[in-house]
Design an enzyme around this catalytic site. Structure first.
Site, short mmCIF file in Angstrom:
data_model
loop_
_atom_site.label_atom_id
_atom_site.label_comp_id
_atom_site.label_asym_id
_atom_site.label_seq_id
_atom_site.Cartn_x
_atom_site.Cartn_y
_atom_site.Cartn_z
N THR A 295 0.82 -1.29 -0.04
CA THR A 295 0.04 0.07 0.19
C THR A 295 0.79 1.13 0.13
O THR A 295 0.83 2.09 -0.69
CB THR A 295 -0.83 -0.04 1.27
OG1 THR A 295 -1.75 -1.16 1.07
CG2 THR A 295 -1.84 1.36 1.47
N ASN B 191 -6.76 -8.97 -7.32
CA ASN B 191 -6.74 -9.89 -6.05
C ASN B 191 -8.23 -10.46 -5.94
O ASN B 191 -8.40 -11.60 -5.24
CB ASN B 191 -6.67 -8.91 -4.96
CG ASN B 191 -7.21 -7.61 -4.84
OD1 ASN B 191 -7.14 -6.82 -5.95
ND2 ASN B 191 -7.97 -6.96 -4.10
N GLN C 287 -0.24 -9.69 -5.80
CA GLN C 287 -0.86 -11.05 -6.00
C GLN C 287 -0.11 -12.02 -6.68
O GLN C 287 -0.47 -13.16 -6.74
CB GLN C 287 -2.47 -10.82 -6.33
CG GLN C 287 -3.45 -10.23 -5.10
CD GLN C 287 -3.26 -11.00 -3.89
OE1 GLN C 287 -3.00 -12.33 -3.91
NE2 GLN C 287 -3.71 -10.28 -2.94
N SER D 235 4.39 -7.13 -1.64
CA SER D 235 4.29 -7.46 -0.60
C SER D 235 4.54 -8.59 -0.15
O SER D 235 4.06 -9.70 -0.54
CB SER D 235 2.59 -7.37 -0.17
OG SER D 235 2.27 -7.28 1.22
N HIS E 123 3.78 -10.44 2.73
CA HIS E 123 2.84 -11.41 3.56
C HIS E 123 1.80 -12.05 2.54
O HIS E 123 0.95 -13.06 3.08
CB HIS E 123 2.02 -10.73 4.69
CG HIS E 123 0.84 -9.88 4.25
ND1 HIS E 123 -0.43 -9.90 4.28
CD2 HIS E 123 0.92 -8.44 3.60
CE1 HIS E 123 -0.85 -9.15 3.72
NE2 HIS E 123 -0.42 -8.00 3.38
N THR F 141 14.71 3.80 10.28
CA THR F 141 15.28 2.87 10.42
C THR F 141 14.56 1.39 9.87
O THR F 141 13.29 1.33 10.02
CB THR F 141 15.62 2.55 11.98
OG1 THR F 141 16.18 3.82 12.46
CG2 THR F 141 16.41 1.39 12.09
N CYS G 65 -9.22 -5.43 2.53
CA CYS G 65 -9.29 -4.06 2.81
C CYS G 65 -10.63 -3.74 2.96
O CYS G 65 -10.97 -2.56 3.34
CB CYS G 65 -8.32 -3.00 1.96
SG CYS G 65 -6.84 -3.90 2.00
#
Ligand code: PLP
Length: 512
Positions: free
Chosen positions: A76, A155, A183, A203, A205, A241, A328
């Site tokens: 995102t 997605n 995806q 992404s 995850h 960081t 989402c």
């Protein structure tokens, strides 16, 4: 208590479980390579070396060079970064972005934001399966266009776009190309060079990596600007960081991708078997995912006559996780913009679920899910009643036989007051307050828009609450239907159900 017989996770496009190897690498980074990668002594250099190695692994995975990878906190963020940076660079000299109407909300809402600042956004038409026609790309690009944004795989539908041809058409007209590849990675091969894109987002995850880390591919020489200011990290493009452990986990997930992808043919075959099983249960289901050029794990299917939120809750009650759209927007009441864009009516969109398999989904998992669906469609499963906002009148509100349970989130409570005489509880910590809910009254579960209340209503039913309903349209719908009652009574006599171990451990009267 919830009576979960089995857990079947069929929502891998929302997120995936971290593998033990990924968890181990992350733990190693946290405990042994915990230095700040920007510092100049030994333990810092060790952390920096984790970062650089991860950059090489991620780059290799997508056929890029390490200096073309910017780590971010999510895809995102990556989509926001590229879209906003390019608008900063080009606007107002050039003011047009061409995109598709089926992009993820992280693109759609960023485009809406840019449109509010004067950028012109043009959406390409898509067909019944969400596919963009190449001819439309050429037509949509004009001299004012600086960016074309088209996801590689959708997605919700799984539809894979011909990004190679789309990017070629855009580049031939001097237009930069961003592709959201979130995806696609892990399910099909992703080669940013072959795709011919200037930017791509990822992404971790979605491929058994950790949440909270993503990457942006920025082609060498492609324009880009800093997104987060305040440090030199990520070549000055994203200050702050670095989450070294997350990045290490992302790289480990990428190392496992060849093995993961090798199992995708079997996943695709399972998906087809599942479709056949669903057709046998209900011959008029409508499959919205294309047969070819589709993610092997993704299935969007409409069950005419059956509300998707209710079906989802019934499946959830039996341990099966599916989704009604992208993660989402799962608690939104609006029908999915993707399903609308491919021509579904509001009604059909609200009868559609997304099933997304994992590489370890088994035939038995799918047989179990199909059995629960069959029972629900045949009316054999436990069901909850639907209450219309018009029914919740003054008499209803003050009838002591009714018990109104408001499960809205804290931020939603700030937007609208609750129904009078309601009991406020958390949507997420059901087990900690469920014992307060009476079994001998008519329990009406209320949420903001009418979706979140459904699984709670089912869970109460499973706790032997005999008479359970949920309020269709939630507080929003009730306020529209009953504006005078809202003005007169909303927010009065509210009781908060404190979870066990809360500040008082008892019911707390708000004294309003
Ligand atoms: N793009 C697509 C196509 C997605 O499916 C998702 C997540 O569902 C995202 C972007 C956002 O990814 P993240 O969760 O890393 O912000």
């Amino acid at each position: 208590m919830l009576s979960l017989r089995r857990q079947v996770y069929l929502d891998s496009n929302a997120t995936t479980a971290v593998t033990p190897r990924v968890a181990r690498e992350m733990s190693r980074a946290l405990t042994r390579r915990w230095g700040n990668p920007s510092s100049l002594y030994h333990c810092a250099r060790e952390a920096a070396s984790v970062l650089e190695e991860a950059r090489q692994v991620v780059a290799r995975t997508i056929h890029a060079e390490p200096d073309e990878i910017v780590f971010t906190g999510s895809a995102t963020e990556g989509n926001n970064q590229v879209l906003k940076a390019l608008a900063d660079i080009h606007f107002p000299q050039r003011r047009r972005i061409v995109s598709t109407p089926i992009e993820h909300p992280s693109v759609m809402e960023t485009l809406a934001h840019l449109a509010s600042r004067g950028i012109e956004v043009a959406f390409l038409p898509v067909d019944r399966f969400g596919r963009v026609a190449l001819g439309a790309v050429e037509e949509a690009i004009d001299a004012d266009t600086f960016l074309l944004c088209c996801m590689l795989a959708n997605n919700e539908l799984g539809t894979i776009q011909d990004v190679v041809a789309i990017a070629r058409a855009a580049r031939a007209r001097g237009v930069l190309v961003l592709s959201d590849c979130v995806q696609a990675l892990g399910k099909v091969s992703v080669d940013v060079r072959a795709l011919g894109v200037d930017y791509a987002t990822f992404s971790a995850h979605k491929l058994h990596g950790p949440k909270g880390v993503g990457a942006v591919f920025v082609r060498r020489g492609a324009p880009i600007g800093p997104f987060v200011h305040g440090g030199h990290q990520e070549a000055g493009l994203r200050a702050g960081t670095e989450g070294v452990h997350n990045i290490a986990g992302f790289a480990e997930a990428c190392r496992a991708l060849p093995a993961l992808r090798s199992r995708m043919a079997a996943t695709a075959a399972l998906k087809q078997q599942f479709v056949r099983a669903l057709r046998a249960i209900k011959p008029d289901i409508v499959v919205n995912s294309p047969d070819d050029l589709c993610l092997p794990n993704t299935l969007s299917v409409t069950f005419p006559g059956f509300n998707n939120a209710v079906l989802m809750a019934a499946l959830d009650q039996q341990g099966v996780a599916v989704s009604a759209g992208s993660a989402c927007s799962t608690s939104e009441t609006r029908p999915s913009h993707v399903l609308k864009a491919i021509g579904l009516s509001d009604e059909a969109a609200n009868e559609t679920i997304r099933v997304s398999l994992s590489d370890d989904t088994s035939p038995a998992d799918l047989r179990y899910a199909a059995r629960i669906i069959r029972r629900h469609l045949e009316g054999q499963a436990v069901s909850v009643e639907v209450l219309r906002a018009a029914q919740v009148d003054e008499r209803f509100l003050f009838d002591p036989g009714n018990y109104i349970l408001d499960v809205r989130f804290w931020h939603e409570r700030k937007l609208l007051k609750g129904l009078p005489n309601s009991f406020e509880a958390s949507f997420v910590s059901f087990k900690r307050y469920a014992h307060h809910v009476p079994r001998d009254r008519h329990v009406v579960v209320v949420c903001m828009g009418g979706i979140d209340a459904i699984p709670i209503a089912y869970a109460l039913k499973a706790r032997r609450c005999q008479n359970v309903s949920y309020l269709r349209g939630g507080v929003v719908g009730w306020r529209i239907a009953q504006p005078e009652l809202y003005a007169r009574y909303a927010g009065t006599n509210i009781t908060r159900l404190e979870p066990r171990g809360g500040s008082t451990g008892v019911l707390r009267r708000l004294g309003l």
